[in-house]
Design a protein around this motif. Structure first.
Motif, PDB file in Angstrom:
ATOM      1  N   GLU A 169       0.848  -1.191   0.000  1.00 43.31           N
ATOM      2  CA  GLU A 169       0.000   0.000   0.000  1.00 43.31           C
ATOM      3  C   GLU A 169       0.887   1.247   0.000  1.00 43.31           C
ATOM      4  N   GLY A 170       0.338   2.338  -0.497  1.00 38.70           N
ATOM      5  CA  GLY A 170       1.083   3.594  -0.498  1.00 38.70           C
ATOM      6  C   GLY A 170       2.316   3.567  -1.373  1.00 38.70           C
ATOM      7  N   VAL A 171       2.222   2.875  -2.505  1.00 37.07           N
ATOM      8  CA  VAL A 171       3.368   2.730  -3.396  1.00 37.07           C
ATOM      9  C   VAL A 171       3.516   3.970  -4.276  1.00 37.07           C
ATOM     10  N   HIS A 172       4.732   4.488  -4.378  1.00 41.69           N
ATOM     11  CA  HIS A 172       5.031   5.635  -5.243  1.00 41.69           C
ATOM     12  C   HIS A 172       6.061   5.195  -6.279  1.00 41.69           C
ATOM     13  N   LEU A 173       5.637   5.139  -7.521  1.00 44.46           N
ATOM     14  CA  LEU A 173       6.494   4.646  -8.589  1.00 44.46           C
ATOM     15  C   LEU A 173       7.148   5.787  -9.356  1.00 44.46           C
ATOM     16  N   SER A 174       8.324   5.543  -9.861  1.00 39.46           N
ATOM     17  CA  SER A 174       9.028   6.537 -10.665  1.00 39.46           C
ATOM     18  C   SER A 174       8.360   6.667 -12.030  1.00 39.46           C
ATOM     19  N   ASP A 175       8.674   7.734 -12.730  1.00 42.31           N
ATOM     20  CA  ASP A 175       8.152   7.912 -14.084  1.00 42.31           C
ATOM     21  C   ASP A 175       8.628   6.789 -15.003  1.00 42.31           C
ATOM     22  N   ALA A 176       9.859   6.338 -14.797  1.00 34.58           N
ATOM     23  CA  ALA A 176      10.390   5.252 -15.623  1.00 34.58           C
ATOM     24  C   ALA A 176       9.593   3.972 -15.412  1.00 34.58           C
ATOM     25  N   CYS A 177       9.223   3.703 -14.172  1.00 31.53           N
ATOM     26  CA  CYS A 177       8.433   2.510 -13.881  1.00 31.53           C
ATOM     27  C   CYS A 177       7.037   2.626 -14.488  1.00 31.53           C
ATOM     28  N   LYS A 178       6.439   3.798 -14.380  1.00 30.28           N
ATOM     29  CA  LYS A 178       5.125   4.021 -14.975  1.00 30.28           C
ATOM     30  C   LYS A 178       5.187   3.849 -16.497  1.00 30.28           C
ATOM     31  N   HIS A 179       6.278   4.284 -17.086  1.00 30.85           N
ATOM     32  CA  HIS A 179       6.459   4.121 -18.535  1.00 30.85           C
ATOM     33  C   HIS A 179       6.498   2.636 -18.895  1.00 30.85           C
ATOM     34  N   ASP A 180       7.202   1.836 -18.089  1.00 34.97           N
ATOM     35  CA  ASP A 180       7.248   0.391 -18.320  1.00 34.97           C
ATOM     36  C   ASP A 180       5.846  -0.212 -18.262  1.00 34.97           C
ATOM     37  N   ILE A 181       5.069   0.219 -17.279  1.00 34.96           N
ATOM     38  CA  ILE A 181       3.718  -0.321 -17.110  1.00 34.96           C
ATOM     39  C   ILE A 181       2.841   0.021 -18.307  1.00 34.96           C
ATOM     40  N   VAL A 182       2.903   1.261 -18.752  1.00 33.46           N
ATOM     41  CA  VAL A 182       2.113   1.690 -19.914  1.00 33.46           C
ATOM     42  C   VAL A 182       2.525   0.898 -21.154  1.00 33.46           C
ATOM     43  N   ARG A 183       3.810   0.705 -21.326  1.00 27.51           N
ATOM     44  CA  ARG A 183       4.302  -0.063 -22.473  1.00 27.51           C
ATOM     45  C   ARG A 183       3.756  -1.499 -22.446  1.00 27.51           C
ATOM     46  N   ILE A 184       3.814  -2.132 -21.300  1.00 31.65           N
ATOM     47  CA  ILE A 184       3.327  -3.504 -21.174  1.00 31.65           C
ATOM     48  C   ILE A 184       1.830  -3.579 -21.452  1.00 31.65           C
ATOM     49  N   LEU A 185       1.069  -2.674 -20.883  1.00 34.37           N
ATOM     50  CA  LEU A 185      -0.377  -2.676 -21.110  1.00 34.37           C
ATOM     51  C   LEU A 185      -0.704  -2.460 -22.585  1.00 34.37           C
ATOM     52  N   GLY A 186       0.090  -1.621 -23.252  1.00 34.91           N
ATOM     53  CA  GLY A 186      -0.116  -1.411 -24.679  1.00 34.91           C
ATOM     54  C   GLY A 186       0.130  -2.672 -25.488  1.00 34.91           C
ATOM     55  N   LEU A 187       1.171  -3.402 -25.145  1.00 33.36           N
ATOM     56  CA  LEU A 187       1.460  -4.659 -25.830  1.00 33.36           C
ATOM     57  C   LEU A 187       0.371  -5.694 -25.565  1.00 33.36           C
ATOM     58  N   TRP A 188      -0.055  -5.786 -24.321  1.00 31.35           N
ATOM     59  CA  TRP A 188      -1.144  -6.710 -24.000  1.00 31.35           C
ATOM     60  C   TRP A 188      -2.392  -6.370 -24.816  1.00 31.35           C
ATOM     61  N   ALA A 189      -2.721  -5.085 -24.892  1.00 25.87           N
ATOM     62  CA  ALA A 189      -3.923  -4.666 -25.619  1.00 25.87           C
ATOM     63  C   ALA A 189      -3.832  -5.056 -27.091  1.00 25.87           C
ATOM     64  N   GLU A 190      -2.667  -4.815 -27.698  1.00 29.87           N
ATOM     65  CA  GLU A 190      -2.518  -5.137 -29.113  1.00 29.87           C
ATOM     66  C   GLU A 190      -2.592  -6.643 -29.358  1.00 29.87           C
ATOM     67  N   ALA A 191      -1.924  -7.410 -28.524  1.00 31.12           N
ATOM     68  CA  ALA A 191      -1.945  -8.863 -28.699  1.00 31.12           C
ATOM     69  C   ALA A 191      -3.359  -9.409 -28.548  1.00 31.12           C
ATOM     70  N   ARG A 192      -4.061  -8.959 -27.539  1.00 32.88           N
ATOM     71  CA  ARG A 192      -5.421  -9.437 -27.304  1.00 32.88           C
ATOM     72  C   ARG A 192      -6.350  -9.027 -28.455  1.00 32.88           C
ATOM     73  N   ALA A 193      -6.217  -7.771 -28.902  1.00 34.14           N
ATOM     74  CA  ALA A 193      -7.107  -7.280 -29.960  1.00 34.14           C
ATOM     75  C   ALA A 193      -6.857  -7.986 -31.288  1.00 34.14           C
ATOM     76  N   ARG A 194      -5.605  -8.241 -31.602  1.00 32.59           N
ATOM     77  CA  ARG A 194      -5.267  -8.805 -32.916  1.00 32.59           C
ATOM     78  C   ARG A 194      -5.309 -10.330 -32.946  1.00 32.59           C
ATOM     79  N   PHE A 195      -4.920 -10.953 -31.825  1.00 29.83           N
ATOM     80  CA  PHE A 195      -4.696 -12.397 -31.886  1.00 29.83           C
ATOM     81  C   PHE A 195      -5.329 -13.178 -30.739  1.00 29.83           C
ATOM     82  N   GLY A 196      -6.189 -12.547 -29.967  1.00 31.86           N
ATOM     83  CA  GLY A 196      -6.688 -13.192 -28.759  1.00 31.86           C
ATOM     84  C   GLY A 196      -8.035 -13.883 -28.881  1.00 31.86           C
ATOM     85  N   ASP A 197      -8.512 -14.099 -30.088  1.00 28.15           N
ATOM     86  CA  ASP A 197      -9.855 -14.668 -30.253  1.00 28.15           C
ATOM     87  C   ASP A 197      -9.970 -16.109 -29.762  1.00 28.15           C
TER      88      ASP A 197
END
Length: 222
Positions: A123-151
């Motif tokens: 609880e009360g976690v404070h992440l760096s901008d670099a860490c947040k960037h990693d998270i956004v990148r991963i979520l973007g990849l997950w979204a693309e994979a699921r949308a294109r190939f997840g049927d």
């Protein structure tokens, strides 16, 4: 075959290798060596560790030794057939390989700030901008994979495969550190978390007595 792994609660690379061997369907002996405990330094000097310079995971198959999680996955794929791990479609397989390679070599901020700790809810976690960037990148990849190939199912490329093996510890991190994710990602994470193999790993991690203090405090947590 025997697989040497570290603590199930903390060792993300061990989880990847273990899931890879489970995915292969091959029979193997599992040997857990608690990291940074009293046995760790002495264990690293034993013959089973020599090829890896004291790192886990390590897969032994007779005289063959593989000491990297991606190499372990590829070795298993060679033995049982690559279609068990990788999508059949060329385009999907290309993306899956790129995602696995990126996971294998990137996201350093996420790894350093959010060490895997399956038992813990921070609880009360404070992440760096670099860490947040990693998270956004991963979520973007997950979204693309699921949308294109997840049927074909609930996983990144439909059925459970190499990409899910490599992003399973990220699912654990997102849960442990309370990372907010969109609905599609929450659904995917639930599918990974509820997978029978993950549930078996989680149960074993909860029964471990070992504690590594350096992984028990989150960034910005008092």
């Amino acid at each position: 075959m025997k697989l040497i792994i570290g603590n199930k609660n903390y060792s993300s690379w061990s989880l990847r290798a273990w899931l890879a061997v489970k995915q292969s369907g091959l029979s193997f002996e599992e040997i857990t060596v608690p990291m940074f405990g009293e046995q760790w330094e002495s264990a690293k000097q034993q013959d089973g560790f020599q090829a890896s310079s004291g790192k886990v995971p390590i897969l032994w198959d007779g005289e063959t030794v593989i000491w990297d999680s991606l190499a372990i996955l590829e070795y298993c794929a060679d033995k049982v057939g690559r279609e068990r791990f990788w999508p059949k479609d060329d385009t999907a397989r290309g993306m899956a390989r790129a995602m696995v390679a990126e996971m294998h070599s990137s996201y350093h901020a996420l790894r350093s700030e959010c060490a895997m700790n399956i038992r813990k809810r921070f609880e009360g976690v404070h992440l760096s901008d670099a860490c947040k960037h990693d998270i956004v990148r991963i979520l973007g990849l997950w979204a693309e994979a699921r949308a294109r190939f997840g049927d074909g199912g609930p996983f990144l490329f439909g059925t459970f495969g190499a990409a899910d093996v490599f992003y399973a510890p990220v699912v654990s991190r997102f849960i442990s550190y309370g990372i907010g994710v969109p609905g599609f990602a929450a659904t995917y994470m639930e599918a990974v978390w509820e997978h029978d193999w993950m549930q078996s790993w989680i149960a074993a991690s909860e029964n471990e007595e070992w504690v590594i203090e350096q992984y028990e405090t989150a960034p910005g947590e008092a």
